[in-house]
Design an enzyme around this catalytic site. Structure first.
Site, PDB file in Angstrom:
ATOM      1  CE  LYS A 175      10.756  66.732  95.244  1.00 52.01           C
ATOM      2  NZ  LYS A 175       9.978  65.768  94.466  1.00 52.01           N
TER       3      LYS A 175
ATOM      4  CE  LYS B  64      20.392  68.795  87.505  1.00 57.09           C
ATOM      5  NZ  LYS B  64      20.132  67.539  88.232  1.00 57.09           N
TER       6      LYS B  64
ATOM      7  CE  LYS C  45      11.017  74.625  80.902  1.00 56.52           C
ATOM      8  NZ  LYS C  45      10.295  73.599  80.177  1.00 56.52           N
TER       9      LYS C  45
END
Ligand code: TRP
Length: 332
Positions: free
Chosen positions: A111, A192, A195
């Site tokens: 992140k 996977k 979104k």
């Protein structure tokens, strides 16, 4: 009864992968465990959010979870920021985990590579997650494989706290579903379903209209052969369709493979099964969406149940550290 807790970040709507890979299992689990589900809004603000955005997204995710079968009468479903013990306990966790341990977390590394502003909260995120889990004497944490490391660090924190201050927290364990439960992106079946992949055609939203579900599944990427076989290595697209059909109809994907000789009918059946699966969920969501005051009431019930337990655990932790008790708690 086994105490189970999981958390989910309010970021956008859920997709089929979230539902079939996690939320549906939670809904099944609530009947045989003492289950807690926390909408972790404070984890979501580790990356900056537009003012007001969290309120709407948190309400909507809570409604989606309830529509997906998390029943406030059977489990405890609540919003993290409604139980202030989480943030208070997180400080104790921060003082029990080391800078080095936090620096090794892969989710932080990923992140922090993706954002310009790296908040201190993003770095200490695992301490808040440890508080979420440990406040409830959780035995099992049902999560995806990507969360294993966070549950490991929670175990290390619990063990360290217990050895410093005496037996205080239950040491939890992660429960990760079998790899077959993973639903992949329809356009990039080696990734996977997600979104954040900026692939709206690759993921089926739980609130997608039947027409959209049909279109996306019919346009799913397969391969240039014509053999229906369940083999994720060699045939990821076809195997993903078999996984989706299998999960939606509670059948074994490898068995299903034997019933098809062409991709067209497989896609048609997978689309029909998903549409049938989502119908009742979408109807329940529409009811909840029409009555936000009722959702707020249900979340209040959840927060009250959660808070009674969290407050007792936090008091035990503070007493075991040996913090001086105030004569009376303010505002009591
Ligand atoms: N970190 C988890 C995720 O990104 C969310 C989470 C927060 C969580 N607190 C939790 C998961 C407690 C399980 C238990 O998915």
């Amino acid at each position: 009864m086994t105490r189970v807790l999981s958390g989910i970040q309010p970021t956008g709507d859920l997709h089929l992968g979230n539902y079939l890979g996690a939320v549906r299992n939670w809904a099944r689990m609530q009947h045989r465990t003492d289950a807690f589900f926390c909408v972790v809004d404070l984890h979501a603000v580790t990356v900056p959010k537009a003012p007001g955005e969290m309120r709407a997204v948190t309400l909507r995710l809570s409604q989606l979870l309830m529509a997906a079968g998390l029943d406030p009468e059977t489990c405890t479903i609540f919003v993290q920021s409604h139980v202030p013990e989480h943030t208070e306990c997180a400080w104790l966790m921060e003082c029990t985990v080391s800078f080095g341990e936090l620096s090794r977390m892969t989710q932080f590394k990923d992140k922090s590579d993706r954002h310009d502003f790296i908040s201190a909260g993003l770095f200490t995120y695992p301490a808040l997650q440890a508080a979420d889990i440990l406040l409830y004497d959780t035995d099992e944490v049902p999560v995806g494989a990507d969360q294993r490391q966070h549950v490991e660090i929670t175990r290390d924190i619990a063990e360290r706290f217990n050895s410093r201050y005496g037996e205080t927290f239950t040491v939890p364990k992660a429960v990760v579903p079998a790899a077959g439960a993973r639903i992949m992106d329809l356009q990039r079946p080696t990734d996977k379903m997600s979104k954040s992949l900026d692939s709206p055609r690759g993921s089926v939203g739980l609130l997608d209209e039947p027409g959209a579900v049909n279109r996306k599944i019919k346009a799913a990427v397969t391969d240039s052969e014509s053999e229906v076989r369940y083999d994720f290595e060699a045939k990821p697209g076809v195997s993903n369709l078999l996984s989706i059909l299998g999960a939606a109809t509670d059948r074994d994907p490898a068995d299903l493979a034997g019933e098809y000789t062409r991709y067209g009918p497989l896609k048609a059946d997978a689309a029909a099964a998903v549409i049938e699966l989502l119908g009742p969920l979408q109807a329940r969501f529409a009811e909840l969406e029409a009555d936000p005051a009722e959702t707020s009431r249900l979340l209040q019930v959840g927060a009250d149940k959660a808070r009674a337990i969290a407050a007792a655990t936090l008091a035990r932790a503070k007493a075991n550290i040996g913090l001086l008790e105030p004569l009376a708690q303010p505002f009591e």
